[in-house]
Design a protein around this motif. Structure first.
Motif, PDB file in Angstrom:
ATOM      1  N   LYS A 193      24.874   1.434  22.254  1.00  0.00           N
ATOM      2  CA  LYS A 193      24.871   2.885  22.279  1.00  0.00           C
ATOM      3  C   LYS A 193      23.967   3.306  21.131  1.00  0.00           C
ATOM      4  CE  LYS A 193      27.923   6.277  24.285  1.00  0.00           C
ATOM      5  NZ  LYS A 193      29.447   6.505  24.222  1.00  0.00           N
ATOM      6  N   ARG A 194      24.476   2.376  19.730  1.00  0.00           N
ATOM      7  CA  ARG A 194      23.403   2.669  18.643  1.00  0.00           C
ATOM      8  C   ARG A 194      22.276   2.333  18.681  1.00  0.00           C
ATOM      9  NH1 ARG A 194      27.215  -0.286  14.886  1.00  0.00           N
ATOM     10  NH2 ARG A 194      28.762   1.011  15.236  1.00  0.00           N
ATOM     11  N   ARG A 195      21.846   1.522  19.472  1.00  0.00           N
ATOM     12  CA  ARG A 195      20.512   1.049  19.620  1.00  0.00           C
ATOM     13  C   ARG A 195      19.771   2.013  20.243  1.00  0.00           C
ATOM     14  NH1 ARG A 195      20.887  -4.262  21.626  1.00  0.00           N
ATOM     15  NH2 ARG A 195      22.192  -5.281  20.042  1.00  0.00           N
ATOM     16  N   PHE A 196      20.427   2.480  21.357  1.00  0.00           N
ATOM     17  CA  PHE A 196      19.835   3.674  22.166  1.00  0.00           C
ATOM     18  C   PHE A 196      19.597   4.801  21.444  1.00  0.00           C
ATOM     19  CE2 PHE A 196      20.365   7.290  25.408  1.00  0.00           C
ATOM     20  CZ  PHE A 196      19.347   6.516  26.055  1.00  0.00           C
ATOM     21  N   ARG A 197      20.562   5.280  20.129  1.00  0.00           N
ATOM     22  CA  ARG A 197      20.309   6.412  19.380  1.00  0.00           C
ATOM     23  C   ARG A 197      18.993   6.017  18.811  1.00  0.00           C
ATOM     24  NH1 ARG A 197      26.058   7.017  17.521  1.00  0.00           N
ATOM     25  NH2 ARG A 197      26.980   8.092  19.338  1.00  0.00           N
ATOM     26  N   TYR A 198      18.973   4.873  17.907  1.00  0.00           N
ATOM     27  CA  TYR A 198      17.728   4.526  17.166  1.00  0.00           C
ATOM     28  C   TYR A 198      16.487   4.960  18.219  1.00  0.00           C
ATOM     29  CZ  TYR A 198      20.085   2.754  13.272  1.00  0.00           C
ATOM     30  OH  TYR A 198      20.830   2.717  12.135  1.00  0.00           O
ATOM     31  N   LEU A 199      16.514   4.217  19.272  1.00  0.00           N
ATOM     32  CA  LEU A 199      15.333   4.564  20.212  1.00  0.00           C
ATOM     33  C   LEU A 199      14.850   6.054  20.313  1.00  0.00           C
ATOM     34  CD1 LEU A 199      13.402   2.572  21.373  1.00  0.00           C
ATOM     35  CD2 LEU A 199      14.697   2.955  23.656  1.00  0.00           C
ATOM     36  N   ILE A 200      16.200   6.892  20.540  1.00  0.00           N
ATOM     37  CA  ILE A 200      15.683   8.211  20.780  1.00  0.00           C
ATOM     38  C   ILE A 200      14.992   8.725  19.475  1.00  0.00           C
ATOM     39  CG2 ILE A 200      16.834  10.428  21.263  1.00  0.00           C
ATOM     40  CD1 ILE A 200      17.028   9.181  23.701  1.00  0.00           C
ATOM     41  N   PHE A 201      15.822   8.349  18.275  1.00  0.00           N
ATOM     42  CA  PHE A 201      15.059   9.114  17.058  1.00  0.00           C
ATOM     43  C   PHE A 201      13.726   8.596  16.785  1.00  0.00           C
ATOM     44  CE2 PHE A 201      19.761   9.583  15.348  1.00  0.00           C
ATOM     45  CZ  PHE A 201      19.550  10.941  15.719  1.00  0.00           C
ATOM     46  N   GLN A 202      13.509   7.196  17.086  1.00  0.00           N
ATOM     47  CA  GLN A 202      12.252   6.705  17.160  1.00  0.00           C
ATOM     48  C   GLN A 202      11.159   7.442  17.963  1.00  0.00           C
ATOM     49  OE1 GLN A 202      12.944   2.566  17.821  1.00  0.00           O
ATOM     50  NE2 GLN A 202      12.894   2.117  15.666  1.00  0.00           N
ATOM     51  N   ILE A 203      11.480   7.483  19.263  1.00  0.00           N
ATOM     52  CA  ILE A 203      10.755   8.366  20.217  1.00  0.00           C
ATOM     53  C   ILE A 203      10.186   9.797  19.696  1.00  0.00           C
ATOM     54  CG2 ILE A 203      10.477   9.334  22.349  1.00  0.00           C
ATOM     55  CD1 ILE A 203      11.804   6.972  23.572  1.00  0.00           C
ATOM     56  N   LEU A 204      11.324  10.379  19.132  1.00  0.00           N
ATOM     57  CA  LEU A 204      11.282  11.975  18.684  1.00  0.00           C
ATOM     58  C   LEU A 204      10.343  12.002  17.493  1.00  0.00           C
ATOM     59  CD1 LEU A 204      14.821  13.531  18.905  1.00  0.00           C
ATOM     60  CD2 LEU A 204      12.846  14.119  20.453  1.00  0.00           C
ATOM     61  N   GLY A 205      10.610  11.023  16.636  1.00  0.00           N
ATOM     62  CA  GLY A 205       9.827  10.967  15.459  1.00  0.00           C
ATOM     63  C   GLY A 205       8.329  10.809  15.687  1.00  0.00           C
ATOM     64  N   ALA A 206       8.118   9.785  16.935  1.00  0.00           N
ATOM     65  CA  ALA A 206       6.623   9.584  17.184  1.00  0.00           C
ATOM     66  C   ALA A 206       5.871  10.647  17.947  1.00  0.00           C
ATOM     67  CB  ALA A 206       6.646   8.194  18.388  1.00  0.00           C
ATOM     68  N   ILE A 207       7.060  11.519  18.527  1.00  0.00           N
ATOM     69  CA  ILE A 207       6.489  12.605  19.256  1.00  0.00           C
ATOM     70  C   ILE A 207       5.931  13.687  18.194  1.00  0.00           C
ATOM     71  CG2 ILE A 207       6.945  14.538  20.535  1.00  0.00           C
ATOM     72  CD1 ILE A 207       8.502  12.439  22.563  1.00  0.00           C
ATOM     73  N   LEU A 208       6.826  13.734  17.340  1.00  0.00           N
ATOM     74  CA  LEU A 208       6.736  14.828  16.231  1.00  0.00           C
ATOM     75  C   LEU A 208       5.297  14.389  15.317  1.00  0.00           C
ATOM     76  CD1 LEU A 208       9.982  15.649  14.704  1.00  0.00           C
ATOM     77  CD2 LEU A 208       8.374  17.303  15.562  1.00  0.00           C
ATOM     78  N   LEU A 209       5.366  13.150  15.039  1.00  0.00           N
ATOM     79  CA  LEU A 209       4.011  12.805  14.361  1.00  0.00           C
ATOM     80  C   LEU A 209       2.675  12.805  15.222  1.00  0.00           C
ATOM     81  CD1 LEU A 209       3.001  11.234  11.782  1.00  0.00           C
ATOM     82  CD2 LEU A 209       3.128   9.104  13.190  1.00  0.00           C
ATOM     83  N   LEU A 210       3.044  12.522  16.337  1.00  0.00           N
ATOM     84  CA  LEU A 210       1.718  12.704  17.278  1.00  0.00           C
ATOM     85  C   LEU A 210       1.351  14.191  17.478  1.00  0.00           C
ATOM     86  CD1 LEU A 210       1.994  10.069  20.070  1.00  0.00           C
ATOM     87  CD2 LEU A 210       0.193  10.103  18.466  1.00  0.00           C
ATOM     88  N   SER A 211       2.352  14.941  17.591  1.00  0.00           N
ATOM     89  CA  SER A 211       2.008  16.539  17.894  1.00  0.00           C
ATOM     90  C   SER A 211       1.357  16.878  16.653  1.00  0.00           C
ATOM     91  CB  SER A 211       3.073  17.171  18.528  1.00  0.00           C
ATOM     92  OG  SER A 211       4.152  16.859  17.519  1.00  0.00           O
ATOM     93  N   TRP A 212       1.990  16.522  15.275  1.00  0.00           N
ATOM     94  CA  TRP A 212       1.311  16.834  14.047  1.00  0.00           C
ATOM     95  C   TRP A 212      -0.040  16.603  14.013  1.00  0.00           C
ATOM     96  CZ3 TRP A 212      -0.439  14.623   9.537  1.00  0.00           C
ATOM     97  CH2 TRP A 212      -0.542  15.414   8.606  1.00  0.00           C
TER      98      TRP A 212
END
Ligand SMILES: *[C@@H]1O[C@H](CO)[C@@H](O)[C@H](O)[C@H]1NC(C)=O
Length: 341
Positions: A18-37
């Motif tokens: 579950k924890r790993r899954f959460r990390y993954l979500i945060f990573q994806i969100l971060g990547a999306i934010l970075l790319l959109s910036w």
């Protein structure tokens, strides 16, 4: 002592996953934010936000393409067009201004879509001052050269070249359709319905309202009205003071080459010859209520859209002249009020 592993530490596989899954979500969100910036920085101008990007990566980031010319300047579909070639009689200028006023500003007659240009075609004879005045009052100006090379009537008057020059309206190809009105057309109601009316698709490129039967036309400087009760279907002679046209350069060039007609009525004769009902490209009859070429007072009650006559000098009924005078007054009032603003 041997100690059993506590249930908490037991490799249940559930919580760490579950924890790993959460990390993954945060990573994806971060990547999306970075790319959109990054992409925002590019689309909002590389100049303002300077980013150092390796040339190899630069190619992978899509930039907005050039703005298409269509979005920059949309082609206008339709326009009202009139023609001013001489102001030796100043009433022609007054009348042209009145037409602009009626089509653009007169609450009783304007085109309520406000989407159509009012074009005034000017010959070289008309001064810059007049051009500036017409533009101030809302017109779009088209300057044209005098049109030479067409057959002349035996008794040429001073304005024969101007008359043929009117044919330039067939070459206003920046519009899909234009409604040409002589500058002595007076509006009684808006003409905006004409663009969707029967016949307005113009198979031959020209539509209008017949003024008489060809067989009854005589060459005369007096304007002879058709006999009372002549049927609309018999009025195969078009009045060139009111025409719905689909401009086309090929058609325009073809018209310039027309010969073999009785030249007395010049451009109107040429048009009636080329667009003959018996020929290959018959003009289309529009609803006759759009214009009355021989104004009578009954036209006002009968719902005509416009009246075509030189109200300042033609022998028109008093009721008709009064409508013209009132329209001129409204125009003068309008511009007085605008100057005071
Ligand atoms: C007709 O219109 C075209 C396109 O705008 C232009 O190039 C041409 O010179 C015009 N012809 C005349 C005789 O004005």
């Amino acid at each position: 002592m041997y100690k059993l592993p506590s249930p908490v530490q037991a490799p249940t596989n559930k919580k760490p996953n579950k924890r790993r899954f959460r990390y993954l979500i945060f990573q994806i969100l971060g990547a999306i934010l970075l790319l959109s910036w990054i992409s925002y920085s590019f689309s909002s101008g590389v100049d303002r936000i300077s980013l150092k990007i390796h040339p190899a990566v630069e190619g992978l980031i899509s930039r907005p393409g050039p703005i298409s010319p269509i979005r920059q300047k949309e082609k206008k579909k339709e326009a009202y067009v009139t023609f001013l070639s001489s102001i030796t009689d100043p009433a022609y200028l007054l009348s042209t201004r009145l037409l602009i006023y009626q089509l653009l500003h007169d609450p009783l007659n304007l085109d309520s879509t406000r989407s159509r240009d009012i074009v005034v075609v000017l010959t070289p004879e008309i001064s810059q001052d007049v051009e500036a005045l017409l533009m101030r009052e809302g017109a779009t100006i088209e300057r044209v050269e005098l049109l030479d090379g067409l057959d002349l009537p035996e008794q040429v008057n001073d304005h024969w070249r101007d008359q043929y020059t009117k044919l330039n309206i067939f070459n206003l190809t920046s519009y899909e359709r234009v409604l040409y009105l002589d500058n002595d057309v007076l509006l009684l109601k808006s003409l905006e319905d004409i663009w969707h009316s029967d016949g307005s698709d113009l198979p031959s490129g020209l539509g209008g309202v017949g003024e008489n039967s060809k067989r009854l036309m005589r060459n005369t400087d007096l304007r002879i009205p058709p006999p009372e009760g002549l049927d609309v279907e018999e009025k195969d002679y078009l009045n060139a003071g009111f025409m719905l046209i689909r401009p086309d350069e090929g058609l325009f060039e073809e018209l310039r080459g027309v010969r073999g007609y009785d030249t007395f009525y010049m451009e109107q004769a040429l048009i009636n010859h080329y667009f003959d009902w018996e020929g290959e490209h018959p003009w289309t009859a529009l609803d006759y209520k759009f214009v009355s070429h021989f104004p009578r007072s009954s036209d006002i009650e009968e719902g005509y859209h416009s009246l075509h006559a030189k109200m300042w000098k033609d022998p028109v009924p008093q009721a008709v002249r009064q409508i013209w005078e009132q329209a001129v007054e409204r125009m003068e009032e309008h511009w007085r009020w605008h100057e005071e603003e």
